[in-house]
Enzyme design. Structure first.
Site: not given
Length: 336
Positions: A188, A245
């Site tokens: 990610k 994120t």
């Protein structure tokens, strides 16, 4: 429990506060004497997590032996590039059966091993678990409601981690899919670099949604090829961690990507962020794993070209949009 936190960065400090509030005895280790001096004097990290005060019961040291002596649990919170070297240094002090909870995210570039595998290699006498999920230190340090997942090879260890960390603002789920959790957590950061680059170019929410959606597709394809489970990638350490994120102003990976989208090199961006940008270190490993498992990962490939081949962010974005026409999912088909 008697717990040591290895690493006094923002995440290590936020978890130290959480665990201390849960009633555990905490010792924090850092390799940097000036960092330890600051923590002793101010009971907070003035540069990485200012305003987050630590209880006066927390101990601080630069001595690994002192930090880990008689500890029942060790929280591994050093940046991913230093997991192996720290594990090597601390191994002699770790007793048989000590629980190590890795909270760092990444893949070792040279070996393509997950961080829990690295820790197990260097500290075979320990019981190793992982803790991941959408959990910025800046928010956990302020007791903002957060959910994460504890992964371990056996249920008892996962439940121990759950019981140790869980509080009225920090909810912990359990999972046996350690591989899936770690792959989602590491990759990610690579996708978040791309999302930040799009922001740096001044692109919109449509672009970011596309990167997040196609990014989780890439992560899931690779993770399942490696043995991870689909449910994990649709969970907290998959799409959950990816969303936060890619979207949050707290994200160092998104910020570094944003600076690169505005024209900085990744070296310049990392200097500006002043913290380890895990996605830069995971990008090469992610692309190598994609080739190893023969998985098409165009976003990961594009990030690598930008980072290491001096490729233009604008050109990379155009390349992604003008790739060959495809169906969204090969698992769906029309009735004949």
């Amino acid at each position: 429990m008697n717990i040591c936190v290895l690493g006094a960065g923002s995440w290590g400090i936020a978890l130290t506060r959480l665990l201390a509030l849960n009633g555990h005895d905490l010792t924090v280790w850092s390799i940097d004497p000036e960092e330890i001096k600051m923590l002793k004097e101010y009971s907070q990290h003035l540069t990485k997590l200012p305003g987050v005060m630590l209880p006066g019961t927390v101990m601080f040291t630069t001595d690994l032996g002192e930090a880990t002596k008689d500890k029942e649990m060790v929280v591994m919170a050093v940046p991913s590039p230093f997991i192996r070297s720290t594990s090597q240094s601390v191994s002699e002090y770790i007793k048989e059966g000590t629980v190590i909870v890795n909270v760092s995210k990444g893949i070792e570039e040279d070996t393509l091993k997950r961080l829990s595998e690295v820790i197990k290699e260097e500290i075979p006498q320990a019981k190793v678990a992982v803790l991941c999920g959408p959990s910025h230190a800046e928010e956990v340090g302020k007791s903002i409601p957060t959910t994460v997942v504890a992964g371990a090879d056996n249920k008892e260890l996962a439940k121990l981690v759950q019981d140790t960390f869980m509080s009225d603002f920090f909810r912990v789920y359990t999972s046996p899919d350690v591989l899936g959790i770690e792959i989602g957590a590491a990759l990610k950061n690579v996708i978040a670099l791309a999302a930040g680059m799009a922001d740096g170019l001044g692109l919109g929410d449509n672009t970011k949604a596309a990167l997040i959606t196609r990014g989780i597709h890439e992560i899931t394809a690779l993770g399942m090829a490696m043995g991870g489970k689909l449910q994990t990638f649709s969970g907290l350490s998959g799409i959950g961690d990816l969303i936060v994120t890619c979207a949050s102003t707290h994200s160092r990976n998104r910020k570094a990507g944003y600076l690169m989208g505005q024209g900085m090199t990744y070296h310049e961006a990392m200097d500006e962020v002043k913290m380890v940008v895990e996605g830069v270190y995971s990008a090469k490993a992610a692309y190598a794993l994609a080739k190893k498992y023969n998985i098409e990962m165009p976003i990961v490939e594009s990030v690598n070209k930008i980072l290491f081949e001096d490729y233009s962010v604008k050109d990379a974005m155009k390349d992604l949009l003008t790739r060959d026409k495809k169906a969204e999912s090969t698992a769906l088909s029309w009735d004949e």
